[in-house]
Motif scaffolding. Structure first.
Motif, PDB file in Angstrom:
ATOM      1  N   SER A  46       0.839  -1.202   0.000  1.00 16.67           N
ATOM      2  CA  SER A  46       0.000   0.000   0.000  1.00 16.67           C
ATOM      3  C   SER A  46       0.873   1.250   0.000  1.00 16.67           C
ATOM      4  CB  SER A  46      -0.923  -0.017   1.228  1.00 16.67           C
ATOM      5  OG  SER A  46      -1.667   1.169   1.314  1.00 16.67           O
ATOM      6  N   ARG A  47       1.966   1.214   0.783  1.00 22.80           N
ATOM      7  CA  ARG A  47       2.904   2.340   0.802  1.00 22.80           C
ATOM      8  C   ARG A  47       3.578   2.506  -0.558  1.00 22.80           C
ATOM      9  NH1 ARG A  47       4.003  -0.242   5.871  1.00 22.80           N
ATOM     10  NH2 ARG A  47       3.262   1.020   7.615  1.00 22.80           N
ATOM     11  N   LEU A  48       3.914   1.374  -1.204  1.00 24.26           N
ATOM     12  CA  LEU A  48       4.526   1.424  -2.533  1.00 24.26           C
ATOM     13  C   LEU A  48       3.569   2.077  -3.528  1.00 24.26           C
ATOM     14  CD1 LEU A  48       6.724   0.633  -4.588  1.00 24.26           C
ATOM     15  CD2 LEU A  48       5.555  -1.576  -4.828  1.00 24.26           C
ATOM     16  N   ALA A  49       2.306   1.674  -3.478  1.00 31.42           N
ATOM     17  CA  ALA A  49       1.311   2.251  -4.385  1.00 31.42           C
ATOM     18  C   ALA A  49       1.189   3.753  -4.158  1.00 31.42           C
ATOM     19  CB  ALA A  49      -0.036   1.566  -4.183  1.00 31.42           C
ATOM     20  N   GLY A  50       1.166   4.166  -2.895  1.00 33.73           N
ATOM     21  CA  GLY A  50       1.045   5.587  -2.588  1.00 33.73           C
ATOM     22  C   GLY A  50       2.229   6.396  -3.068  1.00 33.73           C
ATOM     23  N   SER A  51       3.432   5.826  -2.943  1.00 33.11           N
ATOM     24  CA  SER A  51       4.644   6.572  -3.319  1.00 33.11           C
ATOM     25  C   SER A  51       4.876   6.596  -4.819  1.00 33.11           C
ATOM     26  CB  SER A  51       5.867   5.966  -2.616  1.00 33.11           C
ATOM     27  OG  SER A  51       6.139   4.665  -3.118  1.00 33.11           O
ATOM     28  N   THR A  52       4.206   5.709  -5.570  1.00 34.67           N
ATOM     29  CA  THR A  52       4.405   5.642  -7.026  1.00 34.67           C
ATOM     30  C   THR A  52       3.167   6.072  -7.798  1.00 34.67           C
ATOM     31  OG1 THR A  52       3.811   3.276  -6.956  1.00 34.67           O
ATOM     32  CG2 THR A  52       6.158   3.829  -6.894  1.00 34.67           C
ATOM     33  N   GLY A  53       2.159   6.573  -7.087  1.00 32.92           N
ATOM     34  CA  GLY A  53       0.976   7.079  -7.761  1.00 32.92           C
ATOM     35  C   GLY A  53       0.102   6.011  -8.391  1.00 32.92           C
ATOM     36  N   CYS A  54       0.062   4.840  -7.811  1.00 32.28           N
ATOM     37  CA  CYS A  54      -0.786   3.761  -8.311  1.00 32.28           C
ATOM     38  C   CYS A  54      -2.051   3.652  -7.474  1.00 32.28           C
ATOM     39  CB  CYS A  54      -0.059   2.417  -8.258  1.00 32.28           C
ATOM     40  SG  CYS A  54       1.387   2.295  -9.331  1.00 32.28           S
ATOM     41  N   SER A  55      -3.124   3.197  -8.095  1.00 29.34           N
ATOM     42  CA  SER A  55      -4.312   2.876  -7.311  1.00 29.34           C
ATOM     43  C   SER A  55      -4.053   1.560  -6.594  1.00 29.34           C
ATOM     44  CB  SER A  55      -5.543   2.763  -8.214  1.00 29.34           C
ATOM     45  OG  SER A  55      -5.413   1.677  -9.114  1.00 29.34           O
ATOM     46  N   PHE A  56      -4.779   1.318  -5.513  1.00 28.49           N
ATOM     47  CA  PHE A  56      -4.513   0.142  -4.683  1.00 28.49           C
ATOM     48  C   PHE A  56      -5.822  -0.417  -4.149  1.00 28.49           C
ATOM     49  CE2 PHE A  56      -3.716  -1.925  -0.622  1.00 28.49           C
ATOM     50  CZ  PHE A  56      -2.602  -2.703  -0.870  1.00 28.49           C
ATOM     51  N   VAL A  57      -6.065  -1.693  -4.425  1.00 22.89           N
ATOM     52  CA  VAL A  57      -7.234  -2.384  -3.883  1.00 22.89           C
ATOM     53  C   VAL A  57      -6.773  -3.736  -3.345  1.00 22.89           C
ATOM     54  CG1 VAL A  57      -9.487  -3.397  -4.367  1.00 22.89           C
ATOM     55  CG2 VAL A  57      -8.807  -1.280  -5.505  1.00 22.89           C
ATOM     56  N   SER A  58      -7.111  -4.025  -2.094  1.00 22.25           N
ATOM     57  CA  SER A  58      -6.721  -5.295  -1.466  1.00 22.25           C
ATOM     58  C   SER A  58      -7.969  -6.102  -1.134  1.00 22.25           C
ATOM     59  CB  SER A  58      -5.917  -5.023  -0.192  1.00 22.25           C
ATOM     60  OG  SER A  58      -5.692  -6.224   0.523  1.00 22.25           O
ATOM     61  N   LYS A  59      -7.929  -7.392  -1.436  1.00 28.58           N
ATOM     62  CA  LYS A  59      -9.061  -8.273  -1.153  1.00 28.58           C
ATOM     63  C   LYS A  59      -8.564  -9.520  -0.422  1.00 28.58           C
ATOM     64  CE  LYS A  59     -10.843 -10.758  -4.480  1.00 28.58           C
ATOM     65  NZ  LYS A  59     -11.552 -11.138  -5.726  1.00 28.58           N
ATOM     66  N   LYS A  60      -9.237  -9.850   0.684  1.00 27.55           N
ATOM     67  CA  LYS A  60      -8.885 -11.053   1.444  1.00 27.55           C
ATOM     68  C   LYS A  60      -9.372 -12.275   0.674  1.00 27.55           C
ATOM     69  CE  LYS A  60      -7.465 -12.741   5.544  1.00 27.55           C
ATOM     70  NZ  LYS A  60      -7.138 -14.093   5.084  1.00 27.55           N
TER      71      LYS A  60
END
Length: 203
Positions: A46-60
């Motif tokens: 999630s931190r990587l996505a935030g620092s590289t301007g990517c959207s992020f969705v996590s699903k269990k």
């Protein structure tokens, strides 16, 4: 274009490193699917996505987590980004419950008993596998009170993943106030934890 990163069974920072390699060569609009099996990896991705301007969705999922990142920024911005990686060491949890019913350990001199129980709680922090659950009831409830000599060691155990539960009836009976560590529980939960535990240790 869709990319898949299978990081199942990988501990940090490996999932982030694997994903960053794919991300560095991805084009704007590409989708990256990452498979991981631990929450630390999810947080770091999630931190990587935030620092590289990517959207992020996590699903269990049944096996872990499925993450979907969509590339929004150009390659130069992504390659220069340095994500913050926080690696919390995985502490294996012992498959046992510790039940403490007194603020003393053993029969005999009360002062010695107090020294022994404090030493016992400290010893638990040094084990390779700390307990999954610690239950405090009757006189044991005093050990989670704010003036207990065991508080720092109990906080260490809680940070290592041990669930610390104190009987609410006992807290009220002794007038202890809110526990300084862990949470208040009831007798139903105590009975449930004891009956479901593979092993119960009563010092």
């Amino acid at each position: 274009m869709k990319h898949t990163v299978d990081a199942m069974g990988k501990q940090c920072p490996v999932p982030v490193v694997m994903t960053k390699k794919v991300l560095d060569h991805a084009e704007q609009g590409d989708e990256i699917q990452i498979l991981v099996d631990n929450e630390t990896a999810v947080n770091n991705l999630s931190r990587l996505a935030g620092s590289t301007g990517c959207s992020f969705v996590s699903k269990k999922t049944a096996d872990g987590y499925e993450i979907r990142m969509v590339v929004k920024s150009d390659k130069q911005g992504r390659s220069e980004a340095e994500p913050e990686i926080v690696c919390a060491p995985a502490v294996p949890q012992g498959d046992y419950t510790v039940s403490i019913t007194s603020d003393k350990m053993g029969d005999g001199d009360p002062e010695l008993g107090g020294i022994l129980i404090k030493g016992f709680v400290y010893a638990l922090t040094q084990l390779e596998t700390p307990p999954a659950v610690m239950l405090f009831y009757n006189g044991g409830a005093r050990l989670t009170a704010k003036d207990s000599p065991c508080i720092e060691d109990l906080r260490t155990l809680q940070e290592q993943g041990t669930e610390i539960l104190t009987c609410g009836t006992c807290v009220n009976f002794y007038g202890l106030g809110e526990p300084a560590v862990g949470t208040v529980t009831n007798m139903y939960t105590i009975a449930e934890k004891l009956t479901k535990a593979s092993r119960v240790i009563c010092p």
